[in-house]
Motif scaffolding. Structure first.
Motif, PDB file in Angstrom:
ATOM      1  N   THR A  34       0.795  -1.315   0.081  1.00 17.35           N
ATOM      2  CA  THR A  34      -0.024   0.060   0.086  1.00 17.35           C
ATOM      3  C   THR A  34       0.978   1.412   0.029  1.00 17.35           C
ATOM      4  O   THR A  34       0.551   2.103  -0.626  1.00 17.35           O
ATOM      5  CB  THR A  34      -1.009   0.115   1.231  1.00 17.35           C
ATOM      6  OG1 THR A  34      -0.276   0.141   2.590  1.00 17.35           O
ATOM      7  CG2 THR A  34      -1.879  -1.170   1.291  1.00 17.35           C
ATOM      8  N   ASN A  35       2.055   1.187   0.587  1.00 14.45           N
ATOM      9  CA  ASN A  35       2.919   2.223   0.736  1.00 14.45           C
ATOM     10  C   ASN A  35       3.433   2.733  -0.578  1.00 14.45           C
ATOM     11  O   ASN A  35       3.350   3.956  -1.308  1.00 14.45           O
ATOM     12  CB  ASN A  35       4.239   2.100   1.562  1.00 14.45           C
ATOM     13  CG  ASN A  35       4.923   3.204   1.744  1.00 14.45           C
ATOM     14  OD1 ASN A  35       5.772   3.244   0.613  1.00 14.45           O
ATOM     15  ND2 ASN A  35       5.233   3.764   2.810  1.00 14.45           N
ATOM     16  N   PHE A  39       2.161   5.908  -2.868  1.00 10.43           N
ATOM     17  CA  PHE A  39       3.438   7.268  -3.041  1.00 10.43           C
ATOM     18  C   PHE A  39       3.531   7.188  -4.490  1.00 10.43           C
ATOM     19  O   PHE A  39       3.503   8.397  -5.031  1.00 10.43           O
ATOM     20  CB  PHE A  39       4.661   6.595  -2.517  1.00 10.43           C
ATOM     21  CG  PHE A  39       5.641   7.704  -2.623  1.00 10.43           C
ATOM     22  CD1 PHE A  39       5.591   8.702  -1.746  1.00 10.43           C
ATOM     23  CD2 PHE A  39       6.953   7.428  -3.103  1.00 10.43           C
ATOM     24  CE1 PHE A  39       6.490   9.673  -1.674  1.00 10.43           C
ATOM     25  CE2 PHE A  39       8.023   8.282  -3.132  1.00 10.43           C
ATOM     26  CZ  PHE A  39       7.756   9.463  -2.611  1.00 10.43           C
ATOM     27  N   TYR A  40       3.769   6.150  -5.267  1.00 15.12           N
ATOM     28  CA  TYR A  40       4.263   6.104  -6.988  1.00 15.12           C
ATOM     29  C   TYR A  40       3.125   6.594  -7.678  1.00 15.12           C
ATOM     30  O   TYR A  40       3.209   6.640  -8.858  1.00 15.12           O
ATOM     31  CB  TYR A  40       4.993   4.813  -7.135  1.00 15.12           C
ATOM     32  CG  TYR A  40       6.386   4.785  -6.435  1.00 15.12           C
ATOM     33  CD1 TYR A  40       7.599   5.611  -6.897  1.00 15.12           C
ATOM     34  CD2 TYR A  40       6.729   4.020  -5.544  1.00 15.12           C
ATOM     35  CE1 TYR A  40       8.661   5.759  -6.187  1.00 15.12           C
ATOM     36  CE2 TYR A  40       7.702   4.270  -4.697  1.00 15.12           C
ATOM     37  CZ  TYR A  40       8.824   4.830  -5.296  1.00 15.12           C
ATOM     38  OH  TYR A  40      10.161   4.808  -4.497  1.00 15.12           O
ATOM     39  N   ASP A  41       1.773   6.347  -7.359  1.00 15.79           N
ATOM     40  CA  ASP A  41       1.013   6.684  -8.168  1.00 15.79           C
ATOM     41  C   ASP A  41       0.733   8.000  -8.387  1.00 15.79           C
ATOM     42  O   ASP A  41       0.412   8.384  -9.513  1.00 15.79           O
ATOM     43  CB  ASP A  41      -0.759   6.157  -7.388  1.00 15.79           C
ATOM     44  CG  ASP A  41      -1.693   6.514  -8.158  1.00 15.79           C
ATOM     45  OD1 ASP A  41      -1.903   6.167  -9.481  1.00 15.79           O
ATOM     46  OD2 ASP A  41      -2.515   7.165  -7.726  1.00 15.79           O
ATOM     47  N   LYS A  42       0.923   8.845  -7.401  1.00 14.76           N
ATOM     48  CA  LYS A  42       0.900  10.287  -7.368  1.00 14.76           C
ATOM     49  C   LYS A  42       2.343  10.778  -8.242  1.00 14.76           C
ATOM     50  O   LYS A  42       2.195  11.577  -9.296  1.00 14.76           O
ATOM     51  CB  LYS A  42       0.982  10.914  -6.136  1.00 14.76           C
ATOM     52  CG  LYS A  42      -0.226  10.791  -5.150  1.00 14.76           C
ATOM     53  CD  LYS A  42       0.030  11.289  -3.962  1.00 14.76           C
ATOM     54  CE  LYS A  42      -1.208  11.179  -2.897  1.00 14.76           C
ATOM     55  NZ  LYS A  42      -1.021  11.740  -1.674  1.00 14.76           N
ATOM     56  N   ILE A  43       3.490  10.097  -8.050  1.00 13.55           N
ATOM     57  CA  ILE A  43       4.698  10.573  -8.755  1.00 13.55           C
ATOM     58  C   ILE A  43       4.340  10.187 -10.249  1.00 13.55           C
ATOM     59  O   ILE A  43       4.707  10.962 -11.117  1.00 13.55           O
ATOM     60  CB  ILE A  43       5.893   9.790  -8.132  1.00 13.55           C
ATOM     61  CG1 ILE A  43       6.113  10.415  -6.762  1.00 13.55           C
ATOM     62  CG2 ILE A  43       6.981   9.983  -9.127  1.00 13.55           C
ATOM     63  CD1 ILE A  43       7.075   9.788  -6.079  1.00 13.55           C
ATOM     64  N   THR A 136       4.777  15.816  -0.458  1.00 12.55           N
ATOM     65  CA  THR A 136       4.309  14.396  -0.173  1.00 12.55           C
ATOM     66  C   THR A 136       5.043  13.607   0.519  1.00 12.55           C
ATOM     67  O   THR A 136       6.323  13.166   0.115  1.00 12.55           O
ATOM     68  CB  THR A 136       4.095  13.864  -1.484  1.00 12.55           C
ATOM     69  OG1 THR A 136       3.135  14.672  -2.436  1.00 12.55           O
ATOM     70  CG2 THR A 136       3.183  12.458  -1.282  1.00 12.55           C
ATOM     71  N   PRO A 137       4.798  13.290   2.005  1.00 13.60           N
ATOM     72  CA  PRO A 137       5.622  12.296   2.821  1.00 13.60           C
ATOM     73  C   PRO A 137       5.102  11.073   2.824  1.00 13.60           C
ATOM     74  O   PRO A 137       3.685  10.888   2.493  1.00 13.60           O
ATOM     75  CB  PRO A 137       5.448  12.990   4.085  1.00 13.60           C
ATOM     76  CG  PRO A 137       4.276  13.744   4.142  1.00 13.60           C
ATOM     77  CD  PRO A 137       3.706  13.802   2.892  1.00 13.60           C
TER      78      PRO A 137
END
Length: 224
Positions: A34-35, A39-43, A136-137
């Motif tokens: 899930t992490n 995270f990489y979906d946004k990037i 984005t953290p």
């Protein structure tokens, strides 16, 4: 007994939504997968739009060992302070070398790594790490990533301000970044390859970085 306490604590924290959404480690319904997806979906979306993105991988030095008991106690504002203080109170440690033992010394920091309660207490300790952070953290226990769009000078300055805030948090909470292991992954065809500061050090750039068991390269290719 620790397992019973852990379940009670987690229920307590979940009911009050204490742990932030950026935390995926030791959290119900979340995982390494899930992490990575969140995270990489946004990037990936930003890079697909032709934007340049910098990802910073940050590593704390001996995070479990560095948790200050007094600072942890000050953060336990959820009705958990009494039993937690009793659990970490009066801990001691000694060193054994070739069969010779030192005297016992009181331990004023550290939550037992490998214990049932240790990861939960670490999550509480670093929960406010991103206070005031604009980028984005994403966290998995103490493993922290930070990302931002860097096409403009303002975007790069925002990341630098966030790094300054994280370094300040580390100092105030008696933690240290392992700056030899902090890295920057520059993404996007027109990435300016900016150099950042973390305290007095400059995190090195990398062409690929291992993130929670998955190697991510500068083309966002994870097939490695």
């Amino acid at each position: 007994m620790e397992q019973v306490l852990k379940e009670s604590i987690l229920k307590h924290l979940e009911g009050r939504k204490v742990i932030r959404n950026s935390q995926h480690g030791f959290t119900k319904g979340k995982s390494c997968l899930t992490n990575l997806i969140a995270f990489y979906d946004k990037i990936t979306g930003s890079v697909d739009e032709g934007k340049a993105v910098d990802v910073l991988f940050l590593d704390f030095s001996k995070a479990f060992d560095m948790v200050s008991h007094s600072i942890l106690a000050s953060k336990l504002k959820y009705g958990l302070d009494e039993w937690t203080e009793s659990w970490i109170d009066r801990r001691a440690q000694r060193v054994v070398i070739n069969g010779s033992m030192s005297s016992w010394q009181p331990a004023s920091s550290g939550v037992p790594q490998g214990s049932v309660l240790g990861p939960v207490l670490l999550n509480i300790f670093i929960n406010n790490l991103e206070d005031g952070v604009d980028c984005t953290p994403s966290k998995f226990a103490e493993d922290t990533k930070l990302a931002g769009v860097v096409d403009t000078l303002g975007g790069r300055d925002m990341i630098q301000r966030d790094l300054d805030k994280l370094e300040d948090w580390a100092k105030r909470n008696l933690m240290r970044f392992n700056k030899d292991k902090c890295r920057v992954l520059h993404l996007g065809r027109k990435n300016p390859m900016h150099c950042y500061r973390l305290g007095n050090e400059r995190p090195g750039s990398c062409s690929a970085e291992k993130d929670l068991g998955v190697t991510v390269d500068e083309k966002l290719d994870m097939r490695q």
